[in-house]
Design an enzyme around this catalytic site. Structure first.
Site, short mmCIF file in Angstrom:
data_model
loop_
_atom_site.label_atom_id
_atom_site.label_comp_id
_atom_site.label_asym_id
_atom_site.label_seq_id
_atom_site.Cartn_x
_atom_site.Cartn_y
_atom_site.Cartn_z
N GLY A 98 2.23 -2.55 -11.19
CA GLY A 98 3.45 -2.17 -11.12
C GLY A 98 4.10 -3.21 -10.37
O GLY A 98 5.36 -3.09 -10.34
N ASP A 120 9.62 -0.93 -6.42
CA ASP A 120 10.46 -2.14 -6.63
C ASP A 120 9.63 -3.06 -7.24
O ASP A 120 10.33 -4.40 -7.38
CB ASP A 120 11.20 -2.33 -5.35
CG ASP A 120 10.07 -2.50 -4.27
OD1 ASP A 120 8.90 -2.80 -4.45
OD2 ASP A 120 10.64 -2.77 -3.11
N GLY A 121 8.35 -3.21 -7.35
CA GLY A 121 7.62 -4.30 -7.72
C GLY A 121 7.41 -5.38 -6.65
O GLY A 121 6.95 -6.44 -6.88
N ASP A 128 -9.07 3.08 -9.79
CA ASP A 128 -8.13 2.01 -10.14
C ASP A 128 -8.19 0.84 -9.15
O ASP A 128 -7.81 -0.37 -9.31
CB ASP A 128 -6.75 2.07 -10.42
CG ASP A 128 -6.19 2.96 -9.04
OD1 ASP A 128 -6.71 3.69 -8.42
OD2 ASP A 128 -5.12 2.17 -8.59
P1 AMP Z 1 -2.23 0.62 -4.76
O1 AMP Z 1 -2.25 1.59 -3.95
O2 AMP Z 1 -1.61 -0.63 -4.20
O3 AMP Z 1 -3.51 0.27 -5.40
O4 AMP Z 1 -1.38 0.79 -5.83
C1 AMP Z 1 -1.24 2.04 -6.77
C2 AMP Z 1 -0.37 2.02 -7.87
O5 AMP Z 1 1.04 1.78 -7.61
C3 AMP Z 1 -0.39 0.73 -8.77
O6 AMP Z 1 -0.14 1.08 -10.18
C4 AMP Z 1 0.52 -0.11 -8.43
O7 AMP Z 1 0.83 -1.09 -9.41
C5 AMP Z 1 1.32 0.57 -8.03
N1 AMP Z 1 2.34 0.23 -7.03
C6 AMP Z 1 2.38 -0.08 -5.43
N2 AMP Z 1 3.27 -0.62 -5.06
C7 AMP Z 1 4.20 -0.63 -5.86
C8 AMP Z 1 5.45 -1.28 -5.77
N3 AMP Z 1 5.93 -1.77 -4.47
N4 AMP Z 1 6.26 -1.28 -6.91
C9 AMP Z 1 5.80 -0.87 -8.07
N5 AMP Z 1 4.58 -0.35 -8.35
C10 AMP Z 1 3.60 -0.12 -6.97
MG MG Z 2 -4.40 -0.74 -6.74
#
Ligand code: AMP
Ligand code: MG
Length: 491
Positions: free
Chosen positions: A89, A122-123, A249
């Site tokens: 994301g 927001d990516g 994940d």
């Molecule tokens: P994480 O907890 O960082 O492993 O992220 C879990 C999911 O949320 C993954 O699919 C990430 O790509 C998405 N994600 C985390 N932060 C963001 C962000 N700021 N914008 C878009 N997607 C996000």
């Molecule tokens: Mg992750």
């Protein structure tokens, strides 16, 4: 000139494995840090990377020649709940390069703007979490633990809005691959047997080539991932690492530590330690990690059932046999590692009880994990040095009664005390990324635009097993044993 000699095998997989997506340019990119040693290892030109064109590539402002930027699709169990679609994301894979050792490595930008998998996000990434991931992943690498690496951190010059407005940054992450347990789950959940087989074949060729030669390659693949994760989690425990968000994940099938969000290291030893503010039930507590890794591997095994055998009963038997390999593998790595931390070369049947008893006494006496083992090194050589260990225990006599047994056991090793101590120093780090230091480093960067503490901490942590008298303060425990320290997710 081709700056990155890309060869993008993942992007050659079927279209439904990813979404093609170029990174979103940053307003005013500025290089914070380039990992020159890693650039060299990857066969990249560090001078070019640090120059304007390189920084533009590392910020996502220019797509380097040969890159084929994609956001990968994956699913995952988050805190036990299955989410059929997560995906990159806020990251794009630029491509893969073959490093100087002939190993294929992913080069990914993290925080490079929205993708079709961003959902409401927001990516983007904030500077603090980018520096934390850079520092901790490089510290793990220096500790000798399989991990993704940090090639660069670039400030975007744009704010990201979280609870407050924060400076934004992009991390360039390097990994054996970014294929996760959740990648398998993505296709399994869709009943896409063809994609599952293509993914498994890709992982076999890329990470477990010897398994590809086995009578049942998919069973050998599962065995390989089980072994890699059992060893990885044992190594986390041996340095006091708490990953913090072991969702499926966030578990890489190549066996590298990945996704440094709310991770942190133990100060005082307590297996119930949880740092992440969102982990309310302690699912991912320090001492739960071995159990959770097996839970995640069981989810992986479920996705592989259609590949393991033609009939379901036989497939389940294969999966169960592979998963049964986890406990012995973990125990051997963990107890062997603990033995080495105590200076015991060959593991004897009573040794796990001896190390377990020390850990129990450490927990009861709030002894600092890293300092206990590091000070023990000198104590193996010079009995006078024992005072520094016992003083770490609320009740020092709790250490004394254990130490008598340890010395008896050491005597049976029949090894020169100086050699024993040297061996112990090679496995008991003096320097870990102490939480209070990491926080101070982030605060200096975010609040005062001061990257000196980041550079210094990185330098100290690049030699974790060396005595560095000039940096002794970085080895110290925080006041009060760090009790109550909290981390927040890296978003
Ligand atoms: P994480 O907890 O960082 O492993 O992220 C879990 C999911 O949320 C993954 O699919 C990430 O790509 C998405 N994600 C985390 N932060 C963001 C962000 N700021 N914008 C878009 N997607 C996000
Ligand atoms: Mg992750």
């Amino acid at each position: 000139m081709t700056a990155f000699p890309f060869d993008n095998s993942y992007a050659r997989l079927p279209e439904r494995f990813f979404a093609r997506r170029t990174p979103t340019p940053a307003e005013a990119p500025r290089l914070i840090r380039l990992n020159r040693d890693l650039a060299d290892e990857l066969g990249l030109d560090a001078g070019w990377l640090a120059g304007p064109e390189g920084v533009a590539a590392l910020a996502g402002n220019a797509v380097p020649e040969g890159a084929d930027p994609i956001a990968a699709a994956y699913a995952g169990h988050q805190f036990g709940q299955f989410v059929p679609q997560l995906g990159d994301g806020r990251a794009v894979l630029l491509g893969e390069v073959i490093d100087r050792n002939g190993r294929r490595r992913d080069i990914q930008l993290k925080g490079s703007g929205p993708t079709p998998f961003s959902r409401r996000g927001d990516g983007r990434a904030a500077l603090g979490p980018v520096l934390r991931e850079y520092l901790v992943s490089e510290a793990m690498a220096a500790l000798g633990i399989p991990t993704t690496r940090a090639l660069a951190a670039v400030a975007t010059g744009e704010p990201v809005v979280r609870e407050t407005r924060l400076p934004g940054a992009v991390l360039t992450r390097v990994a054996a691959s970014h294929i996760r347990v959740g990648t398998f789950q993505y296709f399994a959940a869709r009943g896409d047997a063809e994609a599952l087989r293509a993914l498994a074949d890709h992982v076999l060729a890329r990470h477990y080539p010897e398994a590809a030669e086995a009578a049942n390659p998919y069973r050998a693949l599962l065995d390989g991932v089980v072994a890699a994760q059992a060893e990885l989690v044992a190594r986390w425990l041996l340095v006091g690492f708490v990953h913090g968000v072991m969702n499926t994940d966030n578990m890489a099938v190549a066996g590298e530590t990945i996704d440094y969000g709310p991770c942190a290291f133990l100060d005082a030893y307590d297996p119930r330690t949880v740092f992440s503010s969102i982990d309310r039930n302690g699912r991912y507590a320090y001492g739960e990690q071995p159990r959770i890794a097996l839970w995640n591997l069981t989810r992986l095994a479920e996705t592989l059932l259609p590949l393991l055998a033609d009939d379901e009963t036989a497939a389940v038997a294969e999966a169960e046999a592979a998963l049964a390999g986890y406990a012995p593998r973990f125990e051997a790595a963990y107890h062997g590692g603990l033995g080495r931390k105590l200076g015991l070369g060959s593991l004897q049947p009573d040794d796990p009880a001896l190390s377990g008893d020390l850990l129990k006494r450490m927990a009861e006496n709030q002894a600092d994990f890293t300092l206990t083992f590091r000070t023990l090194c000198a104590a193996a050589e010079r009995p006078e040095a024992t005072a520094a260990v016992r003083d770490l225990f609320v009740d020092p006599t709790a250490f004394d009664t254990w130490a008598d047994r340890w010395r008896e056991r050491l005597a049976r090793e029949d090894r020169d005390p100086a050699a024993t101590a040297a061996g112990m120093r090679a496995v008991n780090p003096a320097f870990i990324p102490r939480n209070h230091r990491v926080e101070a480093m982030i605060e200096a960067a975010v609040e005062r635009n001061d990257f000196e503490p980041f550079a210094e901490l990185l330098e100290v942590l690049s030699r974790p097993y060396a005595d560095q008298p000039a940096h002794a303060r970085y080895a110290e425990a925080p006041e009060g044993g760090g009790v109550g320290y909290r981390t927040f997710c890296g978003t």
